[in-house]
Design an enzyme around this catalytic site. Sequence first.
Site, short mmCIF file in Angstrom:
data_model
loop_
_atom_site.label_atom_id
_atom_site.label_comp_id
_atom_site.label_asym_id
_atom_site.label_seq_id
_atom_site.Cartn_x
_atom_site.Cartn_y
_atom_site.Cartn_z
N ASN A 9 -48.49 -18.74 -46.67
CA ASN A 9 -48.40 -18.44 -45.77
C ASN A 9 -47.41 -17.23 -47.05
O ASN A 9 -46.34 -17.23 -46.88
CB ASN A 9 -46.97 -18.83 -44.49
CG ASN A 9 -46.53 -17.90 -44.29
OD1 ASN A 9 -47.72 -16.93 -43.77
ND2 ASN A 9 -45.63 -18.04 -42.77
N LYS A 11 -46.48 -14.58 -45.14
CA LYS A 11 -46.07 -13.46 -44.51
C LYS A 11 -46.32 -12.18 -44.72
O LYS A 11 -47.40 -11.82 -44.84
CB LYS A 11 -44.28 -14.10 -44.28
CG LYS A 11 -44.03 -15.49 -44.89
CD LYS A 11 -42.29 -15.40 -44.35
CE LYS A 11 -42.32 -16.80 -45.09
NZ LYS A 11 -41.41 -17.58 -44.55
N HIS A 94 -46.34 -19.30 -35.45
CA HIS A 94 -45.20 -19.40 -36.85
C HIS A 94 -43.44 -19.39 -36.16
O HIS A 94 -43.65 -18.84 -34.76
CB HIS A 94 -45.34 -18.66 -37.80
CG HIS A 94 -44.36 -18.69 -38.93
ND1 HIS A 94 -42.82 -18.27 -38.75
CD2 HIS A 94 -44.57 -19.55 -40.44
CE1 HIS A 94 -42.40 -18.65 -39.82
NE2 HIS A 94 -43.70 -19.80 -40.49
N GLU A 96 -41.50 -17.53 -36.70
CA GLU A 96 -40.65 -16.04 -36.93
C GLU A 96 -41.70 -14.66 -36.14
O GLU A 96 -41.62 -14.13 -35.45
CB GLU A 96 -40.74 -15.66 -38.32
CG GLU A 96 -40.36 -15.71 -39.91
CD GLU A 96 -40.64 -16.21 -40.64
OE1 GLU A 96 -41.61 -15.03 -41.28
OE2 GLU A 96 -39.74 -17.09 -41.80
N GLU A 166 -42.10 -27.15 -38.75
CA GLU A 166 -41.31 -26.36 -39.66
C GLU A 166 -40.00 -26.18 -39.28
O GLU A 166 -39.65 -24.79 -37.95
CB GLU A 166 -42.60 -25.31 -39.52
CG GLU A 166 -43.12 -25.19 -40.48
CD GLU A 166 -43.59 -23.71 -40.90
OE1 GLU A 166 -43.97 -23.67 -42.61
OE2 GLU A 166 -43.41 -22.92 -40.23
N GLY A 172 -37.31 -20.42 -45.20
CA GLY A 172 -36.78 -19.01 -46.21
C GLY A 172 -35.33 -19.67 -46.52
O GLY A 172 -34.89 -18.53 -47.34
N SER A 212 -39.20 -24.63 -47.10
CA SER A 212 -38.58 -24.76 -48.73
C SER A 212 -39.48 -25.31 -48.64
O SER A 212 -38.42 -25.81 -49.90
CB SER A 212 -36.74 -24.59 -48.47
OG SER A 212 -36.27 -24.00 -47.68
C1 PEP Z 1 -43.34 -20.51 -43.99
O1 PEP Z 1 -43.36 -19.57 -44.54
O2 PEP Z 1 -43.52 -21.11 -43.00
C2 PEP Z 1 -41.94 -21.17 -44.59
C3 PEP Z 1 -42.06 -22.58 -44.86
O3 PEP Z 1 -41.32 -20.58 -46.02
P1 PEP Z 1 -40.30 -21.14 -46.71
O4 PEP Z 1 -41.68 -22.09 -47.70
O5 PEP Z 1 -40.02 -19.93 -47.50
O6 PEP Z 1 -39.93 -21.75 -45.90
#
Ligand code: PEP
Length: 248
Positions: A9, A11, A94, A96, A166, A172, A212
């Site tokens: 992803n 973003k 997601h 975000e 998630e 992040g 992460s």
């Molecule tokens: C994500 O954007 O869905 C995500 C899990 O980001 P990260 O791996 O940077 O934590």
Amino acid sequence: MRVPFIAGNWKMFKTGQEAVTFAEEFKEKYKGTDIKTAICAPYVYLSLLKNLFSGTNIKVGAQNAFYEDEGAYTGEVSVKMLEDVGVDYCVIGHSERRQYFGETNESVNKKLKRLLAGAITPILCVGENLEQREKEEQYLVVRDQLVGAFAKIEAEDAQRIVIAYEPVWAIGTGKTATPQQAEDMCEFIRNAIEALYGEQVADEIVIQYGGSVKPANATEIMNMPNIDGALVGGASLNASDFMEIIDF
Ligand code: PEP
């Protein structure tokens, strides 16, 4: 048989030139791999990536979509438009988008239904935030998100949805859920799907962990019995890191 599926992803990162550089490097590294993969990129790069990855097994995903096919919805992109571009996957719900753009379980459900009417595979994100985890409400929260997202979706469509667990506190932040915490929730999700749709759908549905994921922790996470893949943010921006995760 569930095939591991690792999606990136991006973003809101990368310029067009950076997307091209990534694609060239990643295509070389990915040759001969049988793990399923996709890059979920900003809308403006989807056509570009479709072209760059043509002739490979690398798929392309969007990060959101609107459920109406057309109309006065300034700034939105419809599923129909993504279909036109040949997009393979679409991330829905997601955290975000839930946090900054007012995404709700109801809008998630409408988007899933529209995607399932066509051929694009949805990647449905669920997960609790830190406060909810600290109050030990994570299972209630995720159950609610699942029930809302899957409302009035039939079993044969439901099993096409990829679910990404998630935990918001791990996205992040560099703070990963322990492999056991991730496994416990993915097992809970599989059981919740079994309660809604029965054993066959629960056995077949693909569940990813996201938060992460890095080359250093991918093996342990991917080896968990109920974790079939990963949704990778930061580490998917670098072709070598992303490939190392795929090679877990
Ligand atoms: C994500 O954007 O869905 C995500 C899990 O980001 P990260 O791996 O940077 O934590």
